[in-house]
Design an enzyme around this catalytic site. Structure first.
Site: not given
Lengths: 515, 137
Positions: A438, A131, A514
């Site tokens: 992160h 990703d 989500k």
């Protein structure tokens, strides 16, 4: 000052080197035991730093940021071995670094940072991930949590309806032509702004201005096909759109500059380059497997396949990777547009117009940057896989809007607890190539989480805690239960205390969309 | 059918054992069906020809899984079963039958981004074939 880095001069002016004596710590033996390979030696440097000693064919040592509890959480995990594996790659500059949210990935650990010399180093798609430019952005609205409460369910429904989520989610209202897709790949968030998906001022608050130097011709037809109708969608897994509010402020002056005063409602967005990015990664892993053999690069893990930075293979990958990164910037820009539309529908047009972008930052990327390494200025290719850029106040790459306070750093937690906003520091710049953590990092496997969640109604539980969930899949919600993650406050404590990030504010979630 | 998932913090480690290489690819198809729609019934109303070549059986397997993932992502095509015409450690020619994702009978599952080469192995062992693939979720 005990310092594990060798990247540059330390903030307080003291110097350090690769040969720094390492303090013996009582925990040493335990850490050795919990790594799968008994030859890996880990010693404690100070309360927040651990050194993985160089051995065998490692080109450098490893540096892990963690406190004792977070190190204990790594038990049974392969991530320390992955820190070691990255240290084997040619041309690595400084240590193979791991952030406190480190966990087992493939190739690089998640939470890994490594820099490579522009002449002798390599670029590895496994150091960026599938990703590409998965990242986060934060919007601050003009409304307060008290304004929001009566309309919270309406806003959650509206966001769920206007921002498609779930596996392979696509937009029926925005299918790009091939020419438009090339515009996205070349110009990123700029393309979206030109098309009316947000105000011009947003560009000041995106890493690299939302546009990296890309070559869309290096992106395969199949990757482009996968990207045609996914721009403006959340995706699945740990991606989300989250409405929250500022519930703690640690530095009022900086928080105000970021539009984050106490009680202010925020919108947090986490997504990346979707199927287009996965395909770019897959395509170039094939290229890099061949390149590694061609250039005689020995790999401890095939997923770390790579090519020398000056090679044609590396140039093509970086051209395609940047194109995918631009796609991700445009994706998050479009998601912001639809979030603002949701706010306009539920509140007012003015509410949407006064909603500002706080920042947008990548956490899966490789970028050429200039850093001071052992007193010398060097251009390196910094790989951040599950790590955030955290440039300090005064850095020339920061937009003037934030240059005096430092780069905003956005650290989402799990869906039930809280998230944090930090700023970058000189400590990060000197020790971690301007990088910090992160997120929370998983501590439970998805399988375990599902098992724990199965007899429960997680959506209802969250509602009882004041958090509305709107999701495409029950399985995703089960896998994402709060206890599946480390406590992000502990992760942030480590980076704050170690000086590689500085706390500004904490956000409390109230509605989560989500996949 | 013989497959199982081994523990991994963030992703999924898939282990498949089969009496033959064909069993391995058939099982891989079943796994991908389960990972895209759970236990829902998948009918064979659509088919895609798959022709792949690779330098080794491990490369062939991840290319095959990748192909199924791409069909799902682009067309929401869910595999039901596989009809193999030719198969060797470096080549597969087969038709995958299945149907498009249907909300009314299929339960959405978390997205699988890719089949990785991390700890990848496909080996001929005593009594058949054994494979390990880490899937990125």
């Amino acid at each position: 000052m005990a310092c594990g880095g060798c990247v540059g001069s330390v903030v307080d002016g003291s110097t350090f080197s690769l040969g720094l004596p390492v303090a013996e710590a009582v925990d040493n033996r335990h850490i050795r035991d919990m790594t799968s390979a008994s030859s890996i030696k880990v010693s404690r440097i100070d309360a927040y730093r651990w050194r993985v000693e160089r051995s065998g064919r490692m080109n450098t040592y490893g540096l892990i940021f963690a406190d004792s509890d977070l190190m204990h959480d790594l038990e049974g995990d392969q991530c320390i071995q992955q820190v070691v594996n990255v240290a084997h790659l040619p041309g690595i500059v400084g240590p193979s670094i791991a952030m406190p949210d480190i966990h087992w990935g493939y190739g690089f650990p998640i939470g890994g940072v490594a820099a490579f010399d522009e002449h002798d180093g390599v670029v590895s798609p496994g150091g960026v991930g599938y990703d590409i430019n998965c990242g986060v952005r934060l919007l601050s609205t003009p409304i307060t949590i008290d304004d929001l409460r009566p309309k919270l369910a309406s806003l959650a429904d509206k966001l769920h309806a206007t921002i498609p989520s779930g596996v392979g989610s696509s937009r029926s209202d925005l299918k790009l032509t091939k020419a438009e897709l090339n515009g996205v790949l070349e110009r990123g968030a700029e393309w979206a702004i030109d098309r009316g998906f947000g105000p011009e001022r947003d560009l000041e608050c995106i890493e690299a201005g939302g546009r990296l130097s890309a070559d869309p011709d290096c992106v395969s037809t199949k990757a482009k096909q996968r990207g045609l109708n996914q721009v403006g969608t959340v995706g699945s897994g740990n991606h989300f759109v989250e409405v929250g509010y500022v519930d703690e402020v640690y530095r009022v002056d900086v928080a105000n500059r970021l539009g984050l005063s106490l009680g202010k409602v925020t919108v947090f967005i986490h997504s990346g380059s979707r199927g287009l990015g996965y395909q770019v990664c897959d395509d170039y892993l094939d290229t890099m497997v061949r390149a590694s053999a061609k250039y005689g690069i020995e790999l401890p893990d095939k997923q770390l396949c790579c090519a020398p930075l000056g090679s044609e293979e590396a140039k093509s990958y970086l051209g395609a990777m940047n194109a995918a990164a631009n796609y991700a910037f445009a994706n998050r820009q479009l998601m912001s547009y639809y979030a603002r539309r949701g706010l306009a529908a539920v509140f007012s047009r003015e509410t949407a117009d006064q909603t500002d972008l706080v920042y947008d930052v990548a956490h899966n990327i490789a970028k050429y940057e200039t850093h001071i390494v052992e007193g010398k200025t060097r251009r390196v290719c910094v790989h951040r896989k599950g790590a955030t850029r955290a440039f300090p106040p005064g850095h020339r790459e920061l937009n003037p809007r934030y240059r005096d306070v430092g780069q905003p750093v956005l650290i989402p937690g799990d869906m039930g607890r809280y998230s944090f906003v930090l700023t970058g520091t000189a400590g990060a710049y000197s020790e971690t190539f301007g990088s910090t953590c992160h997120g929370a990092g998983r501590r439970m496997s998805r399988h375990q989480a599902k098992k724990v969640a199965r007899p429960r109604n997680v959506v209802k539980e969250m509602e009882q805690r004041g958090i509305l969930i709107r999701a495409a899949s029950r399985r995703t919600v089960d896998e994402e239960i709060p206890e599946a993650y480390k406590d992000v406050a502990k992760v942030v404590d480590v980076v704050h205390s170690a000086g590689i990030g500085r706390r500004v504010a904490r956000l409390q979630p109230v509605a989560v969309v989500k996949g | 059918m013989s497959y199982r998932f081994l523990p991994h913090t963030a992703d999924l480690i898939l282990e498949i054992s089969g009496a033959s290489l064909a069993d391995l690819f058939n099982d891989a198809t079943s796994v991908m069906r389960a990972l895209t729609v759970g236990n829902g019934l998948v009918e064979a109303t659509e088919s895609h020809l798959i022709e792949l070549q690779a330098s080794s059986p491990d490369e062939l397997l991840i290319r095959f899984i990748r192909e199924l993932l791409v069909h799902f992502q682009i067309d929401t095509f869910v595999p039901a079963n596989l009809v193999i015409y030719r198969l060797s450690p470096s080549r597969i020619s087969a038709t995958v039958h299945g149907e498009r994702f249907d909300d009314s009978k299929h339960e959405p599952q978390p997205e699988i981004k890719a089949a990785t080469r991390h700890r990848l192995s496909v080996e001929e062992v005593e009594g058949g074939w054994h494979a390990v693939v880490v899937l990125d979720l």
